[in-house]
Scaffold this motif. Sequence first.
Motif, PDB file in Angstrom:
ATOM      1  N   PRO A   1       0.802  -1.203   0.000  1.00  0.00           N
ATOM      2  CA  PRO A   1       0.000   0.000   0.000  1.00  0.00           C
ATOM      3  C   PRO A   1       0.834   1.251   0.000  1.00  0.00           C
ATOM      4  CG  PRO A   1      -0.847  -1.539   1.630  1.00  0.00           C
ATOM      5  CD  PRO A   1       0.453  -2.096   1.125  1.00  0.00           C
TER       6      PRO A   1
ATOM      7  N   ARG B   1      -0.886   9.564   2.475  1.00  0.00           N
ATOM      8  CA  ARG B   1      -1.432   8.540   3.350  1.00  0.00           C
ATOM      9  C   ARG B   1      -0.725   7.248   3.020  1.00  0.00           C
ATOM     10  NH1 ARG B   1      -5.564   4.575   3.223  1.00  0.00           N
ATOM     11  NH2 ARG B   1      -6.397   4.132   5.290  1.00  0.00           N
ATOM     12  N   GLY B   2      -0.038   6.705   3.988  1.00  0.00           N
ATOM     13  CA  GLY B   2       0.669   5.451   3.765  1.00  0.00           C
ATOM     14  C   GLY B   2       1.848   5.594   2.824  1.00  0.00           C
TER      15      GLY B   2
ATOM     16  N   ASN C   1     -10.694   7.422   3.017  1.00  0.00           N
ATOM     17  CA  ASN C   1      -9.946   6.316   3.609  1.00  0.00           C
ATOM     18  C   ASN C   1     -10.509   4.965   3.189  1.00  0.00           C
ATOM     19  OD1 ASN C   1      -8.269   8.113   4.864  1.00  0.00           O
ATOM     20  ND2 ASN C   1      -9.204   7.909   6.882  1.00  0.00           N
ATOM     21  N   GLU C   2     -11.833   4.855   3.147  1.00  0.00           N
ATOM     22  CA  GLU C   2     -12.451   3.600   2.711  1.00  0.00           C
ATOM     23  C   GLU C   2     -12.087   3.287   1.265  1.00  0.00           C
ATOM     24  OE1 GLU C   2     -16.553   3.312   5.340  1.00  0.00           O
ATOM     25  OE2 GLU C   2     -16.516   4.573   3.549  1.00  0.00           O
TER      26      GLU C   2
ATOM     27  N   LEU D   1      -9.415   4.255  -0.437  1.00  0.00           N
ATOM     28  CA  LEU D   1      -8.014   3.854  -0.527  1.00  0.00           C
ATOM     29  C   LEU D   1      -7.797   2.444  -0.003  1.00  0.00           C
ATOM     30  CD1 LEU D   1      -6.227   7.147   0.576  1.00  0.00           C
ATOM     31  CD2 LEU D   1      -6.747   6.342  -1.739  1.00  0.00           C
ATOM     32  N   ASP D   2      -8.509   2.079   1.058  1.00  0.00           N
ATOM     33  CA  ASP D   2      -8.404   0.727   1.598  1.00  0.00           C
ATOM     34  C   ASP D   2      -8.878  -0.309   0.582  1.00  0.00           C
ATOM     35  OD1 ASP D   2      -7.332   1.603   3.967  1.00  0.00           O
ATOM     36  OD2 ASP D   2      -9.238   1.574   5.065  1.00  0.00           O
ATOM     37  N   LEU D   3      -9.953   0.016  -0.145  1.00  0.00           N
ATOM     38  CA  LEU D   3     -10.463  -0.898  -1.168  1.00  0.00           C
ATOM     39  C   LEU D   3      -9.440  -1.080  -2.292  1.00  0.00           C
ATOM     40  CD1 LEU D   3     -14.164   0.354  -1.424  1.00  0.00           C
ATOM     41  CD2 LEU D   3     -13.382  -1.780  -0.374  1.00  0.00           C
TER      42      LEU D   3
ATOM     43  N   HIS E   1      -6.131  -0.565  -2.126  1.00  0.00           N
ATOM     44  CA  HIS E   1      -4.991  -1.300  -1.574  1.00  0.00           C
ATOM     45  C   HIS E   1      -5.287  -2.790  -1.466  1.00  0.00           C
ATOM     46  CE1 HIS E   1      -2.454   2.005  -0.795  1.00  0.00           C
ATOM     47  NE2 HIS E   1      -3.114   2.505   0.230  1.00  0.00           N
ATOM     48  N   THR E   2      -6.458  -3.126  -0.964  1.00  0.00           N
ATOM     49  CA  THR E   2      -6.822  -4.529  -0.767  1.00  0.00           C
ATOM     50  C   THR E   2      -6.812  -5.286  -2.088  1.00  0.00           C
ATOM     51  OG1 THR E   2      -8.148  -4.025   1.194  1.00  0.00           O
ATOM     52  CG2 THR E   2      -8.624  -6.093   0.049  1.00  0.00           C
TER      53      THR E   2
ATOM     54  N   ASN F   1      -3.152  -5.667  -3.193  1.00  0.00           N
ATOM     55  CA  ASN F   1      -2.454  -6.608  -2.311  1.00  0.00           C
ATOM     56  C   ASN F   1      -2.818  -8.045  -2.654  1.00  0.00           C
ATOM     57  OD1 ASN F   1      -1.218  -4.527  -0.954  1.00  0.00           O
ATOM     58  ND2 ASN F   1      -2.659  -4.518   0.759  1.00  0.00           N
TER      59      ASN F   1
ATOM     60  N   PRO G   1     -12.995  -6.457  -2.376  1.00  0.00           N
ATOM     61  CA  PRO G   1     -13.538  -5.095  -2.391  1.00  0.00           C
ATOM     62  C   PRO G   1     -14.780  -4.921  -3.251  1.00  0.00           C
ATOM     63  CG  PRO G   1     -11.156  -5.075  -2.757  1.00  0.00           C
ATOM     64  CD  PRO G   1     -11.625  -6.483  -2.913  1.00  0.00           C
TER      65      PRO G   1
END
Length: 213
Positions: A12, A56-57, A75-76, A78-80, A82-83, A86, A99
């Motif tokens: 990430p 961020r990160g 943030n949600e 970006l997390d999606l 990244h996931t 990854n 996601p």
Amino acid sequence: MPGGITSSTTSPSRFSTRSAKTAMSFGRSRSIRRDGTGPTRRAIDSTGGMASVHSRGGFHVEARNATRRKATNLNELLDLVHTHYNGLESGDLDLAASPFADDVAAVFPTGPLDGIDALRNLIDSFITAFPDLTIDRRTVWQDGDTAIAEVSFSGTQTGPLATATGEVPASGRRVTFDAVDIFTARSGKVVEHRGYWDNATFLTQLGLLPDSV
């Protein structure tokens, strides 16, 4: 994210920062450090909307009109993103597909896909063909509930690549190509996903098109 092939063209923390001169495209702002440690900066864009740039990160993020829609926050989103990446890099199909909503609508140079099962099949074919896949994550832009990621895919085809026209045997060839991924989320899941890349370059690197194309 690349999958089946046709002859048509189209950690990430690895998003890199850009210089302050190019980072802000929405008007005057103070500088942002290249290492991504600078604080959030805000500026007024040409339409009068508020835009922000922050880190961020360890990667560069641009958020435009972030208060306009609040279906999924930054943030949600970006997390999606990244996931998904990854999961691709680790060869984890369930993680890469997690996601996305069950009724996700996806479009790639190879054509449209409807629903999570079709998307999972495409993801599976790609991570099987390129088990050493790496993704150079450069920049992500966010506008409301949509994130746009600029990335570069690299991998070696040491496994078979399933396509709509048949299976391409492992070739041992190395591929590297740039792509732009678009993710639109609602209620914490990606409901629309579009990926764009030069498919002729991808096919040529696999030896499926001559270099002259």
